[in-house]
Design a protein around this motif. Sequence first.
Motif, PDB file in Angstrom:
ATOM      1  N   ALA A 177      27.485 -62.645  24.419  1.00 49.77           N
ATOM      2  CA  ALA A 177      26.440 -63.528  24.946  1.00 49.77           C
ATOM      3  C   ALA A 177      25.169 -62.712  25.183  1.00 49.77           C
ATOM      4  O   ALA A 177      25.210 -61.627  25.769  1.00 49.77           O
ATOM      5  CB  ALA A 177      26.901 -64.178  26.239  1.00 49.77           C
ATOM      6  N   ARG A 178      24.045 -63.247  24.723  1.00 46.27           N
ATOM      7  CA  ARG A 178      22.784 -62.528  24.844  1.00 46.27           C
ATOM      8  C   ARG A 178      21.646 -63.534  24.955  1.00 46.27           C
ATOM      9  O   ARG A 178      21.680 -64.586  24.296  1.00 46.27           O
ATOM     10  CB  ARG A 178      22.564 -61.602  23.651  1.00 46.27           C
ATOM     11  N   VAL A 179      20.652 -63.221  25.756  1.00 48.19           N
ATOM     12  CA  VAL A 179      19.491 -64.091  25.903  1.00 48.19           C
ATOM     13  C   VAL A 179      18.547 -63.841  24.731  1.00 48.19           C
ATOM     14  O   VAL A 179      18.081 -62.717  24.523  1.00 48.19           O
ATOM     15  CB  VAL A 179      18.769 -63.829  27.238  1.00 48.19           C
ATOM     16  N   LEU A 180      18.290 -64.877  23.963  1.00 45.98           N
ATOM     17  CA  LEU A 180      17.353 -64.771  22.844  1.00 45.98           C
ATOM     18  C   LEU A 180      15.913 -64.926  23.301  1.00 45.98           C
ATOM     19  O   LEU A 180      15.009 -64.277  22.780  1.00 45.98           O
ATOM     20  CB  LEU A 180      17.666 -65.834  21.785  1.00 45.98           C
ATOM     21  N   ALA A 181      15.697 -65.806  24.266  1.00 43.46           N
ATOM     22  CA  ALA A 181      14.351 -66.061  24.764  1.00 43.46           C
ATOM     23  C   ALA A 181      14.455 -66.705  26.132  1.00 43.46           C
ATOM     24  O   ALA A 181      15.407 -67.451  26.407  1.00 43.46           O
ATOM     25  CB  ALA A 181      13.582 -66.982  23.803  1.00 43.46           C
ATOM     26  N   SER A 182      13.482 -66.430  26.988  1.00 41.12           N
ATOM     27  CA  SER A 182      13.458 -67.055  28.310  1.00 41.12           C
ATOM     28  C   SER A 182      12.032 -67.039  28.845  1.00 41.12           C
ATOM     29  O   SER A 182      11.198 -66.231  28.424  1.00 41.12           O
ATOM     30  CB  SER A 182      14.380 -66.322  29.280  1.00 41.12           C
ATOM     31  N   PHE A 183      11.779 -67.955  29.770  1.00 46.06           N
ATOM     32  CA  PHE A 183      10.470 -68.007  30.429  1.00 46.06           C
ATOM     33  C   PHE A 183      10.618 -68.706  31.780  1.00 46.06           C
ATOM     34  O   PHE A 183      11.235 -69.774  31.846  1.00 46.06           O
ATOM     35  CB  PHE A 183       9.456 -68.772  29.570  1.00 46.06           C
ATOM     36  N   PRO A 184      10.104 -68.079  32.831  1.00 45.85           N
ATOM     37  CA  PRO A 184       9.620 -66.707  32.916  1.00 45.85           C
ATOM     38  C   PRO A 184      10.769 -65.726  32.643  1.00 45.85           C
ATOM     39  O   PRO A 184      11.922 -65.996  32.994  1.00 45.85           O
ATOM     40  CB  PRO A 184       9.131 -66.577  34.351  1.00 45.85           C
ATOM     41  N   LYS A 185      10.462 -64.613  32.062  1.00 47.09           N
ATOM     42  CA  LYS A 185      11.484 -63.664  31.640  1.00 47.09           C
ATOM     43  C   LYS A 185      12.222 -63.093  32.845  1.00 47.09           C
ATOM     44  O   LYS A 185      11.624 -62.750  33.863  1.00 47.09           O
ATOM     45  CB  LYS A 185      10.848 -62.539  30.828  1.00 47.09           C
ATOM     46  N   ASN A 186      13.564 -63.017  32.696  1.00 45.65           N
ATOM     47  CA  ASN A 186      14.471 -62.395  33.668  1.00 45.65           C
ATOM     48  C   ASN A 186      14.667 -63.192  34.957  1.00 45.65           C
ATOM     49  O   ASN A 186      15.347 -62.716  35.863  1.00 45.65           O
ATOM     50  CB  ASN A 186      14.009 -60.977  34.025  1.00 45.65           C
ATOM     51  N   VAL A 187      14.111 -64.384  35.060  1.00 43.61           N
ATOM     52  CA  VAL A 187      14.304 -65.172  36.281  1.00 43.61           C
ATOM     53  C   VAL A 187      15.725 -65.717  36.352  1.00 43.61           C
ATOM     54  O   VAL A 187      16.407 -65.594  37.377  1.00 43.61           O
ATOM     55  CB  VAL A 187      13.264 -66.307  36.378  1.00 43.61           C
TER      56      VAL A 187
END
Length: 460
Positions: A177-187
């Motif tokens: 499992a891996r985060v491909l994209a997020s916003f806001p990042k790391n929240v």
Amino acid sequence: MKYAALGLISALSLCSTSVFADFDSAKRHLKEKNYGEAATELTKLAQVGHVEAQFQLASLYEQGLGVTQDLTTAYAWYLVAKDFDHPDASDKYRVLREAIPSRKEGKDRYRELSNLYGKKQHEADFAPVLKQSNFYPERAKLLTQVEPDYTKSTVSIQSAWATVAYNINESGQVEDARVLASFPKNVIDDAVIEAISQWTFKPAVKRNGDPDRVNDLMHTFKTKSTSSSNHRKYEKQLDEYTQKLKELADSGNNYAQVRYAMMLEHSIIESPTDKYVDWYYKAAMNGNNDAQLRLVHCFENGEGCQPNEDKAFNWLEKASQSDNYRAQFQLAKTLLDYQSVHFNPKRAVGILKEATHNQYLPAMTEYARLLAFSDNPEIRDIQAAIKYAELARSLDPTNPVLLSVLGASYTELGRVEQGEELLQQAFEEAQNRNWPTRSYLNLIEGGAAAMMANGARLTY
């Protein structure tokens, strides 16, 4: 607006450090005058149908930079780029037409390249035909879904989203499992990874009844702030982020293109004109492996485009050429499918060996299995099967397939007691993992050595 700015800066930094062989790296080689490296990457892209790569490759042949000067080949590539509607190719073609040694040879070279890599061939081999449908076939049946625990983060006062990619192993558990994209990042990144890692699925099954893996699934998590004012700020910041991301995507940045495609696909943003498959296609053409694999599944399952087995295979081949072990493993599985027109076990063995050297466990397991059980003498190698099975067991000591490989191999070598013990362990571990046990029982009940002698091997 601090966190939005930080998120954009982070995305921009990732965009500039792509590890794939792609058009961005080709442009960097050109800028740094590494013409040999540039020519290698431009050739790969030009052959897929990347029009700017075709034009730049023609220019290198024209000037003799990184390749032996060849005006005839330059002329032919300019003509191919012209067919793809490159805005400057017509002028270059007209100038070079007067300079080449033989127009006949130039036309012949053009026809040769066009038949292999021209626009018509590209559309037949790679281009998606969009399908107006939101149908998504169920690639894996979800059994247990755990929701993220956002109390460990600041999300209670922020709106956020994160798109996660993951694989499902033979036991129906989530891996990689891996985060491909997020916003806001790391929240919410940590919270969603922790949650999805606990999801369970009904194990997939191969045609022969053995358990199978499912690769490259995606899910987007969204949460909304309890504060309306905070959510309005988030929407404004997301709009600004999206505009800047779109500018990068329009400029040809493949990382921005694939992220923009994901945001469209998962309804984080909406556009009356942009289609997510188009943006995956642009990113794939620019060499992005994630986009290429996404197109593979689009073509395999009819997700957003017309299904096409050959186009899925072509993109899978392209994705596997950049040492992407996930793509290599999926390509090998296709080559080992006896019902596929691409069935080619000898080629699959070479690809699995390469992925094995990257220590990708599914490839290591399948490679050891082939070496042990294939009835093809050019593939079968008992000593190598033992070697690679033991190597793979350093990652998964009780893997039933690896235990069965060792059990059958040791039995055939005359170490019957040790072999039978390992086969029994394989059967018991398959039961523990809720795997089908028929093949393990067959090995035990029939006697591994006798089954080997009677040809009970893989028929490739």
